[in-house]
Design an enzyme around this catalytic site. Structure first.
Site, PDB file in Angstrom:
ATOM      1  CG  ASP A 184      -2.036   0.903   0.963  1.00 35.66           C
ATOM      2  OD1 ASP A 184      -2.256   1.910  -0.036  1.00 35.66           O
ATOM      3  OD2 ASP A 184      -2.699   1.350   1.829  1.00 35.66           O
ATOM      4  CG  ASN A 189       0.635   4.122   3.714  1.00 30.95           C
ATOM      5  OD1 ASN A 189      -0.428   4.729   5.378  1.00 30.95           O
ATOM      6  ND2 ASN A 189      -0.024   3.419   3.205  1.00 30.95           N
ATOM      7  CG  ASP A 203      -1.610   1.981   7.431  1.00 29.06           C
ATOM      8  OD1 ASP A 203      -1.391   2.053   8.486  1.00 29.06           O
ATOM      9  OD2 ASP A 203      -2.073   2.957   6.718  1.00 29.06           O
TER      10      ASP A 203
END
Length: 259
Positions: A184, A189, A203
């Site tokens: 992701d 992130n 994440d």
């Protein structure tokens, strides 16, 4: 991820958002400050006033987010690269939670970085390359392959548009380079310190082996969502790779099915 009508993005938590009972219990009297809502309804809280900087993620039941799987991936990645240290993990009928130690820095879409996108995007590209270089493919027990992702998407496709996306995806291009992908790699992130250096990633619930373009296609796409057009090549230059239109297009179509 991207829904039927376009990108479904995370963002700031609305004022007055209810704090789940499990979060209150785990915080054990420490003040919790909501800092992020993801695209699946999950929430991230900072534990304000704890002896060390800590964050508590919560995913509602039925969201499809498996925080136990993320805990396992963080523990595997921690010896190789900067990721949050898992302190505790659990759940109840309402959802699951993951308690981690905080890393230095703040996410790459805080106000100061939205005002300085060039610096932020370069740091994201450098940080993603460092992540790919650091995590060893040999021995990685996790997959983020096209076949696995297609099968997962097909299992939960509920609308004609979603089923059409699965059916129309087609075969992937030959891999450019297999790496352990973030899973992701959207720019929020990546964490940046005040001097614009990547200080780690968060994440990583979908972390696994895949072609590096599975991450790069999404990382570049997310620069458009977060900073506006014109930054995709900047990220690729910082990463150290030339644009690849075919792989980018394919992995963006795959992303529409969900991470």
């Amino acid at each position: 991820m991207v829904g039927d009508d376009g990108p479904v993005l995370g963002g700031a938590v609305e004022e007055g958002t209810a704090i789940p009972a499990a979060v209150v219990a785990v915080a054990a009297g420490v003040e919790v400050r909501p800092v992020w809502r993801n695209a699946f309804g999950g929430l991230t809280f900072e534990l304000v006033g704890a002896p060390e900087r800590r964050f508590l993620k919560w995913a509602p039941a039925g969201s499809g987010r498996d925080l136990a799987a993320e805990a396992v991936r963080l523990a595997w990645a921690a010896p190789f690269t900067a990721v949050p240290t898992v302190l505790d993990q659990g759940g109840d009928g309402a959802g699951s939670w993951l308690l981690t130690a905080g890393l230095p820095g703040r996410n790459a879409v805080e106000a100061r970085w939205l005002a300085d996108p060039g610096r932020a995007v370069r740091a994201v590209g450098v940080g993603l390359r460092a992540l790919h270089d650091a995590l060893p493919v040999a021995g990685c027990p996790f997959s983020w392959s096209v076949s696995d992702r297609r099968a997962a998407a097909a299992a939960v496709a509920t609308t004609p548009a979603q089923r059409r996306l699965v059916d129309d995806l087609g075969d992937p291009p030959p891999p450019d380079l297999l790496v352990v992908c973030h899973g992701d790699a959207c720019v929020p992130n990546t964490l940046l310190t005040d001097d614009g250096t990547c200080s780690g990633h968060v994440d990583l619930g979908a972390l696994g082996v895949a072609d590096r373009w599975a991450d790069l296609a999404v990382a570049t796409w997310s620069t458009v969502w977060n900073y506006g057009p014109g930054w995709e090549t900047v990220l690729l230059d910082a990463y150290g790779v030339a644009p690849d239109d075919d792989r980018t297009a394919y992995y963006r179509r795959l992303w529409r099915l969900g991470p």
